[in-house]
Design a protein around this motif. Structure first.
Motif, PDB file in Angstrom:
ATOM      1  N   ILE A 105       0.827  -1.207   0.000  1.00  0.00           N
ATOM      2  CA  ILE A 105       0.000   0.000   0.000  1.00  0.00           C
ATOM      3  C   ILE A 105       0.862   1.258   0.000  1.00  0.00           C
ATOM      4  N   VAL A 106       1.869   1.284   0.865  1.00  0.00           N
ATOM      5  CA  VAL A 106       2.759   2.447   0.909  1.00  0.00           C
ATOM      6  C   VAL A 106       3.507   2.593  -0.413  1.00  0.00           C
ATOM      7  N   GLY A 107       3.894   1.464  -1.004  1.00  0.00           N
ATOM      8  CA  GLY A 107       4.543   1.516  -2.309  1.00  0.00           C
ATOM      9  C   GLY A 107       3.642   2.140  -3.354  1.00  0.00           C
ATOM     10  N   PHE A 108       2.351   1.786  -3.315  1.00  0.00           N
ATOM     11  CA  PHE A 108       1.389   2.382  -4.247  1.00  0.00           C
ATOM     12  C   PHE A 108       1.241   3.881  -3.998  1.00  0.00           C
ATOM     13  N   LEU A 109       1.144   4.284  -2.725  1.00  0.00           N
ATOM     14  CA  LEU A 109       0.994   5.699  -2.399  1.00  0.00           C
ATOM     15  C   LEU A 109       2.216   6.504  -2.832  1.00  0.00           C
ATOM     16  N   CYS A 110       3.408   5.968  -2.573  1.00  0.00           N
ATOM     17  CA  CYS A 110       4.631   6.668  -2.975  1.00  0.00           C
ATOM     18  C   CYS A 110       4.703   6.799  -4.491  1.00  0.00           C
ATOM     19  N   THR A 111       4.332   5.735  -5.193  1.00  0.00           N
ATOM     20  CA  THR A 111       4.329   5.781  -6.657  1.00  0.00           C
ATOM     21  C   THR A 111       3.342   6.816  -7.158  1.00  0.00           C
ATOM     22  N   PHE A 422       3.535  14.760   1.256  1.00  0.00           N
ATOM     23  CA  PHE A 422       2.784  15.985   1.514  1.00  0.00           C
ATOM     24  C   PHE A 422       2.934  17.006   0.382  1.00  0.00           C
ATOM     25  N   VAL A 423       4.166  17.309  -0.004  1.00  0.00           N
ATOM     26  CA  VAL A 423       4.394  18.353  -1.005  1.00  0.00           C
ATOM     27  C   VAL A 423       3.768  18.011  -2.356  1.00  0.00           C
ATOM     28  N   PRO A 424       3.971  16.790  -2.918  1.00  0.00           N
ATOM     29  CA  PRO A 424       3.334  16.497  -4.209  1.00  0.00           C
ATOM     30  C   PRO A 424       1.818  16.613  -4.165  1.00  0.00           C
ATOM     31  N   VAL A 427       0.889  20.365  -3.941  1.00  0.00           N
ATOM     32  CA  VAL A 427       1.174  21.071  -5.195  1.00  0.00           C
ATOM     33  C   VAL A 427       0.128  20.738  -6.252  1.00  0.00           C
ATOM     34  N   GLU A 428      -0.279  19.466  -6.327  1.00  0.00           N
ATOM     35  CA  GLU A 428      -1.303  19.106  -7.304  1.00  0.00           C
ATOM     36  C   GLU A 428      -2.619  19.805  -7.002  1.00  0.00           C
ATOM     37  N   THR A 429      -2.975  19.901  -5.725  1.00  0.00           N
ATOM     38  CA  THR A 429      -4.226  20.558  -5.356  1.00  0.00           C
ATOM     39  C   THR A 429      -4.205  22.028  -5.760  1.00  0.00           C
ATOM     40  N   VAL A 430      -3.086  22.709  -5.509  1.00  0.00           N
ATOM     41  CA  VAL A 430      -2.967  24.123  -5.885  1.00  0.00           C
ATOM     42  C   VAL A 430      -3.082  24.280  -7.390  1.00  0.00           C
ATOM     43  N   TYR A 431      -2.430  23.373  -8.138  1.00  0.00           N
ATOM     44  CA  TYR A 431      -2.457  23.485  -9.597  1.00  0.00           C
ATOM     45  C   TYR A 431      -3.865  23.290 -10.156  1.00  0.00           C
ATOM     46  N   LEU A 432      -4.624  22.341  -9.594  1.00  0.00           N
ATOM     47  CA  LEU A 432      -5.948  22.021 -10.125  1.00  0.00           C
ATOM     48  C   LEU A 432      -7.056  22.921  -9.576  1.00  0.00           C
ATOM     49  N   TRP A 433      -6.740  23.703  -8.555  1.00  0.00           N
ATOM     50  CA  TRP A 433      -7.757  24.550  -7.936  1.00  0.00           C
ATOM     51  C   TRP A 433      -8.216  25.644  -8.907  1.00  0.00           C
ATOM     52  N   PRO A 434      -9.521  25.972  -8.975  1.00  0.00           N
ATOM     53  CA  PRO A 434     -10.607  25.411  -8.160  1.00  0.00           C
ATOM     54  C   PRO A 434     -11.517  24.462  -8.922  1.00  0.00           C
ATOM     55  N   ASP A 435     -11.425  24.448 -10.271  1.00  0.00           N
ATOM     56  CA  ASP A 435     -12.462  23.772 -11.054  1.00  0.00           C
ATOM     57  C   ASP A 435     -11.962  22.567 -11.832  1.00  0.00           C
ATOM     58  N   ARG A 436     -10.803  22.040 -11.472  1.00  0.00           N
ATOM     59  CA  ARG A 436     -10.293  20.855 -12.186  1.00  0.00           C
ATOM     60  C   ARG A 436      -9.977  19.727 -11.220  1.00  0.00           C
ATOM     61  N   LEU A 437     -10.703  19.657 -10.130  1.00  0.00           N
ATOM     62  CA  LEU A 437     -10.442  18.677  -9.086  1.00  0.00           C
ATOM     63  C   LEU A 437     -11.311  17.423  -9.218  1.00  0.00           C
ATOM     64  N   GLY A 438     -12.040  17.303 -10.328  1.00  0.00           N
ATOM     65  CA  GLY A 438     -12.834  16.113 -10.568  1.00  0.00           C
ATOM     66  C   GLY A 438     -14.228  16.207  -9.973  1.00  0.00           C
ATOM     67  N   VAL A 439     -14.980  15.141 -10.199  1.00  0.00           N
ATOM     68  CA  VAL A 439     -16.346  15.080  -9.701  1.00  0.00           C
ATOM     69  C   VAL A 439     -16.338  15.123  -8.174  1.00  0.00           C
ATOM     70  N   CYS A 440     -17.151  16.039  -7.618  1.00  0.00           N
ATOM     71  CA  CYS A 440     -17.225  16.210  -6.158  1.00  0.00           C
ATOM     72  C   CYS A 440     -15.857  16.506  -5.550  1.00  0.00           C
ATOM     73  N   TRP A 442     -13.030  15.054  -5.953  1.00  0.00           N
ATOM     74  CA  TRP A 442     -12.453  13.837  -5.374  1.00  0.00           C
ATOM     75  C   TRP A 442     -10.931  13.902  -5.307  1.00  0.00           C
ATOM     76  N   LYS A 443     -10.314  14.622  -6.220  1.00  0.00           N
ATOM     77  CA  LYS A 443      -8.856  14.739  -6.163  1.00  0.00           C
ATOM     78  C   LYS A 443      -8.410  15.518  -4.932  1.00  0.00           C
ATOM     79  N   MET A 444      -9.170  16.520  -4.556  1.00  0.00           N
ATOM     80  CA  MET A 444      -8.844  17.260  -3.344  1.00  0.00           C
ATOM     81  C   MET A 444      -9.023  16.375  -2.109  1.00  0.00           C
ATOM     82  N   VAL A 445     -10.100  15.583  -2.099  1.00  0.00           N
ATOM     83  CA  VAL A 445     -10.328  14.659  -0.981  1.00  0.00           C
ATOM     84  C   VAL A 445      -9.188  13.656  -0.887  1.00  0.00           C
ATOM     85  N   LYS A 446      -8.774  13.131  -2.033  1.00  0.00           N
ATOM     86  CA  LYS A 446      -7.655  12.187  -2.070  1.00  0.00           C
ATOM     87  C   LYS A 446      -6.375  12.822  -1.546  1.00  0.00           C
ATOM     88  N   ASN A 447      -6.107  14.054  -1.950  1.00  0.00           N
ATOM     89  CA  ASN A 447      -4.885  14.731  -1.531  1.00  0.00           C
ATOM     90  C   ASN A 447      -4.929  15.133  -0.057  1.00  0.00           C
TER      91      ASN A 447
END
Length: 477
Positions: A105-111, A422-424, A427-440, A442-447
């Motif tokens: 699981i950690v390997g998947f998260l790091c990847t 944490f940083v990746p 950074v992805e959340t800032v880049y996708l903010w505010p209207d490219r975070l997916g349905v509901c 979900w990318k922000m929730v994931k991050n």
């Protein structure tokens, strides 16, 4: 360790930066520039003109850059070092079943975190019309081109990553010194019948580190890296031989370890797997970076291989040595046997040979920040004194914490949790903010989940590691 090409640091940017108050976020403008290296700066944003043709940064990469196979070799080499030798200790802190499941699981998260960092870097390169960006520069440009509220923090983001990388590599250098000294301590004390404290070996280890740490040209480190790779392969073969030279006993190994030890597991695994400082230089060196991501892709191939090897070494290493397992499995090899002693000494020398490369990266970042404060004619002596002082300080830290297990966990918990997870995600959340975070969103929730996980790993792992260090000193009193 990645080789010299993968670790090429960013050059200082002496050109005046454009104002960041009102950048034209995500424009499709095209600018003509002859400076298409990996450190190209943004052109004056006020002069950008709109165009229907998007900018394709991959088209401007060096045609003589690294191939996909070369990039794969770099990533594998950067991951298969001291970290894999610490995996049996990680399983000791987790238990067989929990350790195996969470390693995957950690390997998947790091990847995934590496994937989103590289993907974000590709996207912001296209938006900012630069060929490629390093880790710190990616964070900087994402903030600079992001929401208005984040733009003033672009320089802070860059400095945070740079300082984090320096701290990570300097802390890892301390781990290297402890590992080298402990290996020589075990072999020489046993074979020669002496009882020298490990701190004496740490002091002796600092001497060759002072010499190899003065090398400032990467080409002179290549022979050391080649020899280190040979020694590591031989050590792995010998270690595998000892792991399976006796019947393995599973019955006395817990499936899940004590809850108090779980944070140490996460900290050690994150330390072992995270090569976040290497990823962007390796990707930037590729002539076809589109092959880095995707399926199978360089990243997925490398991480599947790495996670599989880590799981196997961790699982069977713990089964073989049980509660006696140490911070590096080579330290568990039989004492007094020439084959075991050979593996310990070869690995110690291999780590010593890679110390110069490990030390090169943070020093280049540091010198880029402070070099201009010294007169050119004083640069040489200043570099010598600076490098020597940092190595002596690293040796002092290693002597203060000469126990490898909590040291590895502490470094992994603090530095790799922040930079690798944490940083990746942030950074992805800032880049996708505010209207490219997916349905509901979900990318922000994931991050948010990734950010919370990294902070929990940082706090719990650091506390557990510091408690172990305190107990170590209490035991000495």
């Amino acid at each position: 360790m990645a080789d010299n090409k993968g670790f090429t640091p960013d050059e200082p940017d002496t050109r005046p930066s454009a104002p960041v108050e009102d950048p034209p976020s995500y424009t499709n403008a095209v600018t003509k520039s002859n400076d298409f290296n990996s450190h190209s700066n943004l052109t004056d944003k006020n002069q950008l003109s709109l165009s229907e043709d998007p900018y394709h940064p991959f088209e401007h990469r060096d045609p003589n850059g690294a191939s996909a196979g070369g990039a794969l070799a770099h990533l594998l080499k950067s991951s298969l070092g001291t970290g894999i030798l610490a995996m049996p200790m990680a399983f000791h802190n987790a238990g067989l079943a929990f350790g195996m499941a969470m390693t995957l699981i950690v390997g998947f998260l790091c990847t995934h975190c590496v994937h989103i960092l590289v993907k974000t870097s590709h996207d912001i390169c296209r938006d900012a019309k630069v060929t490629s960006l390093g880790f710190a520069e990616t964070a900087e440009k994402v903030f600079e081109y992001g929401p208005k509220g984040m733009r003033p923090y672009s320089n802070f983001a860059k400095q945070f990553v740079d300082i984090g990388l320096m701290a990570t590599y300097y802390a890892a250098a301390c781990v290297y010194i402890v590992f080298i000294a402990t290996s020589f301590h075990d072999v020489i004390n046993y074979d020669c019948g002496i009882n020298w404290d490990v701190r004496i070996y740490i002091a002796l280890t600092v001497i060759p580190c002072l010499l190899i740490g003065q090398i400032r040209d990467l080409k002179w480190l290549v022979p050391f890296s080649m020899m280190a790779n040979i020694f590591i392969v031989v050590t792995f073969v010998i270690t595998l031989y000892y792991m399976f030279d006796e019947p393995l006993v599973y019955s006395d190994k817990p499936l899940i370890a004590k809850a108090a030890n779980i944070p140490l597991f996460f900290a050690t695994v994150i330390f072992a797997m995270e090569g976040i400082g290497v990823v962007m230089p390796v990707e930037n060196s590729m002539k076809k970076p589109q092959h880095f991501l995707g399926c199978p892709g360089v990243l997925n191939t490398a991480m599947i291989t790495v996670v599989s090897l880590y799981a196997v070494i961790g699982f069977f290493g713990y089964v073989r040595f049980g509660d006696q397992v140490r911070g590096s499995i080579t330290l568990n090899l039989p004492e007094g046997q020439w084959l075991g002693d050979t593996a310990k000494l070869l690995m110690a020398v291999a780590i010593l040979f890679t110390f110069g490369l490990q030390f090169y990266v943070p020093n280049e970042i540091l010198w880029r920040k402070i070099g201009h404060k010294f007169k050119p004619e004083k640069h040489n002596i200043t570099q010598i004194l600076l490098r020597s002082g940092i190595i002596l300080l690293s040796g002092g830290v290693a002597a203060a914490i000469p126990n490898l297990e909590p040291f590895i966990s502490l470094v992994g918990a603090v530095f790799f949790s922040l930079l690798g997870i944490f940083v990746p995600s942030f950074v992805e959340t800032v880049y996708l903010w505010p209207d490219r975070l997916g349905v509901c969103k979900w990318k922000m929730v994931k991050n948010i989940f990734l950010g919370v996980f990294s902070i929990l790993a940082l706090v719990a792992g650091a506390v557990a590691s510091i408690n172990e260090i305190i107990e170590m000193y209490s035991g000495e009193d």
